[in-house]
Write a protein that holds these residues in place. Structure first.
Motif, PDB file in Angstrom:
ATOM      1  N   ARG A 105       0.839  -1.195   0.000  1.00 14.88           N
ATOM      2  CA  ARG A 105       0.000   0.000   0.000  1.00 14.88           C
ATOM      3  C   ARG A 105       0.873   1.243   0.000  1.00 14.88           C
ATOM      4  NH1 ARG A 105      -5.425  -1.147   3.481  1.00 14.88           N
ATOM      5  NH2 ARG A 105      -6.056  -2.968   2.252  1.00 14.88           N
TER       6      ARG A 105
ATOM      7  N   GLU B  78      -3.242   0.522  -3.587  1.00 13.18           N
ATOM      8  CA  GLU B  78      -2.756  -0.814  -3.255  1.00 13.18           C
ATOM      9  C   GLU B  78      -2.396  -1.552  -4.538  1.00 13.18           C
ATOM     10  OE1 GLU B  78      -4.300  -4.406  -0.476  1.00 13.18           O
ATOM     11  OE2 GLU B  78      -5.760  -3.627  -1.902  1.00 13.18           O
TER      12      GLU B  78
ATOM     13  N   THR C 252      -2.574  -4.682  -6.495  1.00 13.87           N
ATOM     14  CA  THR C 252      -3.519  -5.801  -6.409  1.00 13.87           C
ATOM     15  C   THR C 252      -3.024  -7.052  -7.117  1.00 13.87           C
ATOM     16  OG1 THR C 252      -4.727  -4.977  -8.334  1.00 13.87           O
ATOM     17  CG2 THR C 252      -5.519  -4.311  -6.148  1.00 13.87           C
TER      18      THR C 252
ATOM     19  N   LEU D 259      -7.924   3.010  -2.900  1.00 11.76           N
ATOM     20  CA  LEU D 259      -8.658   2.391  -1.800  1.00 11.76           C
ATOM     21  C   LEU D 259      -9.849   3.186  -1.279  1.00 11.76           C
ATOM     22  CD1 LEU D 259      -5.604   1.060   0.209  1.00 11.76           C
ATOM     23  CD2 LEU D 259      -7.171  -0.254  -1.226  1.00 11.76           C
TER      24      LEU D 259
END
Length: 180
Positions: free
Chosen positions: A49, A66, A68, A81
């Motif tokens: 993050r 973030e 992913t 986010l």
């Protein structure tokens, strides 16, 4: 959902481009409005993050993102986010043969693409502290005009850093957005 895609040729090995793009804190050097990128969790891979602090006009805003998913050396996926529905990816496609217009000293290359998908209407007005008499709609309209320009600037500056020299960079831009 709206989409912005910016791509160009980069004359380095795909693995080098991938490792370079995975280093999110480096991005603060490429944009006019991104002051600081801090990793808040993780090692750069999935689940990592970042806090991205933007400043424009009289406003500051910290976006939380973030990573992913990653598929070395061809793809890095991310999402925002909070405050806006947005996600994207860096896509690195290796060349079997260099394009005809490649620099004469180039020995390797790849196509690098920044893909951003977002819902401009999902932006949360409560996430930004506005000066008196300034509407969130006005700010959103102004920022919308900067998004494509900033994406292009990021890609151009990243190419110069990756290749170790300034050159004319041809960008292919696809903007499928009524918001931009």
């Amino acid at each position: 959902m709206d989409e912005l895609v910016v791509s160009t040729d980069v004359y380095v090995a795909p693995e080098e481009a991938y490792e370079f793009l995975l280093d999110f804190p480096r991005y603060e050097r490429y944009t006019e409005y991104l002051d600081r990128v801090s990793r808040t969790h993780g090692d750069g891979g999935p689940g990592s993050r970042y806090a991205l602090r933007f400043a424009w006009w009289k406003l500051t805003y910290t976006a939380r993102s973030e990573v992913t998913g990653v598929t070395p050396p061809t793809r890095i996926e991310w999402r925002v986010l909070k405050d806006i529905h947005a996600h994207g990816a860096w896509v690195i496609e290796p060349y079997d043969e260099l394009p005809d217009d490649a620099p004469t000293d180039a020995t390797e290359g790849c196509r690098v693409t920044l893909e951003i998908t977002f819902d401009a209407d999902s932006a949360d007005s409560s996430s930004v502290s506005l000066p008196p008499l300034v509407s969130f709609g006005w700010v959103l309209d102004k920022v919308r005009g900067l998004v494509t320009e900033e994406a292009e600037r990021v890609v151009r500056r990243a190419v110069a850093d990756l290749e170790g020299r300034e050159r004319e960079v041809r960008l292919d831009v696809r903007n499928e957005s009524e918001a931009l």
